[in-house]
Design a protein around this motif. Sequence first.
Motif, PDB file in Angstrom:
ATOM      1  N   THR A 201      19.728   3.159   4.007  1.00  0.00           N
ATOM      2  CA  THR A 201      19.306   3.701   2.722  1.00  0.00           C
ATOM      3  C   THR A 201      17.837   4.130   2.778  1.00  0.00           C
ATOM      4  N   ARG A 202      17.434   4.842   1.752  1.00  0.00           N
ATOM      5  CA  ARG A 202      16.054   5.325   1.706  1.00  0.00           C
ATOM      6  C   ARG A 202      15.061   4.174   1.656  1.00  0.00           C
ATOM      7  N   ILE A 203      15.341   3.169   0.829  1.00  0.00           N
ATOM      8  CA  ILE A 203      14.417   2.040   0.715  1.00  0.00           C
ATOM      9  C   ILE A 203      14.305   1.289   2.038  1.00  0.00           C
ATOM     10  N   ALA A 204      15.432   1.161   2.749  1.00  0.00           N
ATOM     11  CA  ALA A 204      15.406   0.480   4.048  1.00  0.00           C
ATOM     12  C   ALA A 204      14.636   1.301   5.068  1.00  0.00           C
ATOM     13  N   ALA A 205      14.814   2.613   5.041  1.00  0.00           N
ATOM     14  CA  ALA A 205      14.104   3.473   5.990  1.00  0.00           C
ATOM     15  C   ALA A 205      12.597   3.395   5.773  1.00  0.00           C
ATOM     16  N   VAL A 206      12.167   3.371   4.507  1.00  0.00           N
ATOM     17  CA  VAL A 206      10.734   3.273   4.211  1.00  0.00           C
ATOM     18  C   VAL A 206      10.186   1.931   4.686  1.00  0.00           C
ATOM     19  N   ALA A 207      10.899   0.839   4.374  1.00  0.00           N
ATOM     20  CA  ALA A 207      10.434  -0.489   4.780  1.00  0.00           C
ATOM     21  C   ALA A 207      10.355  -0.600   6.297  1.00  0.00           C
ATOM     22  N   LEU A 208      11.359  -0.098   6.988  1.00  0.00           N
ATOM     23  CA  LEU A 208      11.361  -0.157   8.448  1.00  0.00           C
ATOM     24  C   LEU A 208      10.256   0.712   9.040  1.00  0.00           C
ATOM     25  N   ALA A 209      10.006   1.873   8.424  1.00  0.00           N
ATOM     26  CA  ALA A 209       8.934   2.747   8.917  1.00  0.00           C
ATOM     27  C   ALA A 209       7.571   2.063   8.779  1.00  0.00           C
ATOM     28  N   LEU A 210       7.344   1.412   7.652  1.00  0.00           N
ATOM     29  CA  LEU A 210       6.091   0.670   7.459  1.00  0.00           C
ATOM     30  C   LEU A 210       5.955  -0.444   8.487  1.00  0.00           C
ATOM     31  N   LEU A 211       7.052  -1.138   8.763  1.00  0.00           N
ATOM     32  CA  LEU A 211       7.025  -2.215   9.756  1.00  0.00           C
ATOM     33  C   LEU A 211       6.778  -1.666  11.152  1.00  0.00           C
ATOM     34  N   VAL A 212       7.389  -0.542  11.478  1.00  0.00           N
ATOM     35  CA  VAL A 212       7.204   0.055  12.809  1.00  0.00           C
ATOM     36  C   VAL A 212       5.745   0.414  13.049  1.00  0.00           C
ATOM     37  N   VAL A 213       5.085   0.986  12.040  1.00  0.00           N
ATOM     38  CA  VAL A 213       3.661   1.308  12.188  1.00  0.00           C
ATOM     39  C   VAL A 213       2.861   0.044  12.475  1.00  0.00           C
ATOM     40  N   GLN A 214       3.176  -1.028  11.759  1.00  0.00           N
ATOM     41  CA  GLN A 214       2.459  -2.286  11.980  1.00  0.00           C
ATOM     42  C   GLN A 214       2.726  -2.837  13.380  1.00  0.00           C
ATOM     43  N   LEU A 215       3.950  -2.706  13.857  1.00  0.00           N
ATOM     44  CA  LEU A 215       4.278  -3.163  15.207  1.00  0.00           C
ATOM     45  C   LEU A 215       3.538  -2.340  16.264  1.00  0.00           C
ATOM     46  N   ILE A 216       3.415  -1.053  16.026  1.00  0.00           N
ATOM     47  CA  ILE A 216       2.659  -0.196  16.951  1.00  0.00           C
ATOM     48  C   ILE A 216       1.212  -0.651  17.014  1.00  0.00           C
ATOM     49  N   TYR A 217       0.638  -0.929  15.852  1.00  0.00           N
ATOM     50  CA  TYR A 217      -0.760  -1.365  15.845  1.00  0.00           C
ATOM     51  C   TYR A 217      -0.917  -2.781  16.386  1.00  0.00           C
ATOM     52  N   GLY A 218       0.122  -3.586  16.297  1.00  0.00           N
ATOM     53  CA  GLY A 218       0.082  -4.875  16.976  1.00  0.00           C
ATOM     54  C   GLY A 218       0.005  -4.692  18.484  1.00  0.00           C
ATOM     55  N   ALA A 219       0.784  -3.737  19.004  1.00  0.00           N
ATOM     56  CA  ALA A 219       0.736  -3.449  20.441  1.00  0.00           C
ATOM     57  C   ALA A 219      -0.617  -2.873  20.837  1.00  0.00           C
ATOM     58  N   PRO A 259     -11.158  -0.153  19.568  1.00  0.00           N
ATOM     59  CA  PRO A 259     -10.674  -1.506  19.258  1.00  0.00           C
ATOM     60  C   PRO A 259     -11.018  -1.987  17.853  1.00  0.00           C
ATOM     61  N   VAL A 260     -12.222  -1.651  17.361  1.00  0.00           N
ATOM     62  CA  VAL A 260     -12.622  -2.113  16.034  1.00  0.00           C
ATOM     63  C   VAL A 260     -11.778  -1.439  14.959  1.00  0.00           C
ATOM     64  N   VAL A 261     -11.592  -0.136  15.083  1.00  0.00           N
ATOM     65  CA  VAL A 261     -10.778   0.602  14.114  1.00  0.00           C
ATOM     66  C   VAL A 261      -9.336   0.130  14.173  1.00  0.00           C
ATOM     67  N   VAL A 262      -8.830  -0.084  15.375  1.00  0.00           N
ATOM     68  CA  VAL A 262      -7.448  -0.553  15.540  1.00  0.00           C
ATOM     69  C   VAL A 262      -7.269  -1.921  14.882  1.00  0.00           C
ATOM     70  N   GLN A 263      -8.217  -2.832  15.078  1.00  0.00           N
ATOM     71  CA  GLN A 263      -8.098  -4.138  14.429  1.00  0.00           C
ATOM     72  C   GLN A 263      -8.134  -3.997  12.912  1.00  0.00           C
ATOM     73  N   PHE A 264      -9.014  -3.129  12.410  1.00  0.00           N
ATOM     74  CA  PHE A 264      -9.123  -2.909  10.969  1.00  0.00           C
ATOM     75  C   PHE A 264      -7.791  -2.418  10.398  1.00  0.00           C
ATOM     76  N   ILE A 265      -7.184  -1.436  11.059  1.00  0.00           N
ATOM     77  CA  ILE A 265      -5.906  -0.895  10.573  1.00  0.00           C
ATOM     78  C   ILE A 265      -4.827  -1.964  10.632  1.00  0.00           C
ATOM     79  N   HIS A 266      -4.788  -2.710  11.728  1.00  0.00           N
ATOM     80  CA  HIS A 266      -3.761  -3.740  11.879  1.00  0.00           C
ATOM     81  C   HIS A 266      -3.908  -4.829  10.810  1.00  0.00           C
ATOM     82  N   ARG A 267      -5.151  -5.159  10.470  1.00  0.00           N
ATOM     83  CA  ARG A 267      -5.396  -6.154   9.420  1.00  0.00           C
ATOM     84  C   ARG A 267      -4.800  -5.718   8.087  1.00  0.00           C
ATOM     85  N   TRP A 268      -5.087  -4.486   7.690  1.00  0.00           N
ATOM     86  CA  TRP A 268      -4.800  -4.093   6.315  1.00  0.00           C
ATOM     87  C   TRP A 268      -3.484  -3.357   6.156  1.00  0.00           C
TER      88      TRP A 268
END
Length: 345
Positions: A201-219, A259-268
């Motif tokens: 569904t659309r809501i699931a796709a949005v939630a998963l997309a937000l999570l994927v971005v966070q996982l990328i920034y975790g990496a 690294p500083v910008v990446v940590q900032f994005i990953h935090r927030w």
Amino acid sequence: MLQPSAAFLSPVRPRSVARWLIVVAALIVAMVVVGGITRLTESGLSITQWKPISGIIPPLTQAQWQAEFDGYKRIPEYAAFNQGMTLDGFKRIFFWEYTHRLLGRVIGAAFGLPLLWFAIRRRIPAGYGWRLVALLALGGLQGAIGWWMVASGLSVRTDVSHVRLAVHLLTALTILAGIVWTALDLIALHHNPLARPARLTRIAAVALALLVVQLIYGAFTAGLDAGYAFASWPLMGDALFPAGVPMVDPGWRNAVDNPVVVQFIHRWWAFAAAAGLVWLAVRAIRMGSGAGRWVIGLVALQIGLGIATLLSGVQIDLAVAHQANAALLLIATVCAAHAVGRRPA
């Protein structure tokens, strides 16, 4: 006279296939954990060759160990950070990379061999064979991606490319998500032979997309060692974003390479991802799925582990728990998304 039902006579066994997939999913979670330990212990470049078959057997003699160690001595990481390392020290880092690669081979066998057996015995329901073959192919590609990642740190760099690390992690998590979603479809089919696959569904796709971005920034954070940049929360030092941070050109590269910008994005970004996941979780709870409660609990735990990891100066046990919980959160999110996307039989 009673007659056996068509379902009883059919060789198709969706529940058996689903159980097998759940076992494979558990192995992938273990692989993610071992991968995190490998990264955090700086062990990932200890094996400098890719031997998909012969690499199953570790060094057994003193001469073989010395040959592996000599190969490691020829790469930039050794010259920059580990000169003077003893053979025993090398064996310790070799252990984690070897275990990581061996577990990848175990997963390949645990997926490929039962898939062949289920196919021969006609146990796989119609329409699911192509999904399973695609997941197997993606698993094979993951092995090549892993070597592509390692190769980036063998000649010029003193570590692997954080971008390639992100590709490697995201591919593993995509396989995990695909396996869990397919298992859930098969469980539904077991309970109702007329059940249709769930839709995204659309809501699931949005939630998963937000999570994927966070996982990328975790990496990115792991690959750039960005977690060491500032060990404070919620401020970075004494400011929301520290002053005087050197920037790179073009500007967009700061979001990937600084690294500083990446940590900032990953935090927030974590809180944007959390909002989307809680939104999905509430929808799943309203539809009677317990997965929604798991999502909320794991989101809270993940944020807590992330903050604790920063404040500890990236203590290994906390950092590994943070990565393991990310995999569990993805599983819970897939379960919630599947519940929201179920369609009437």
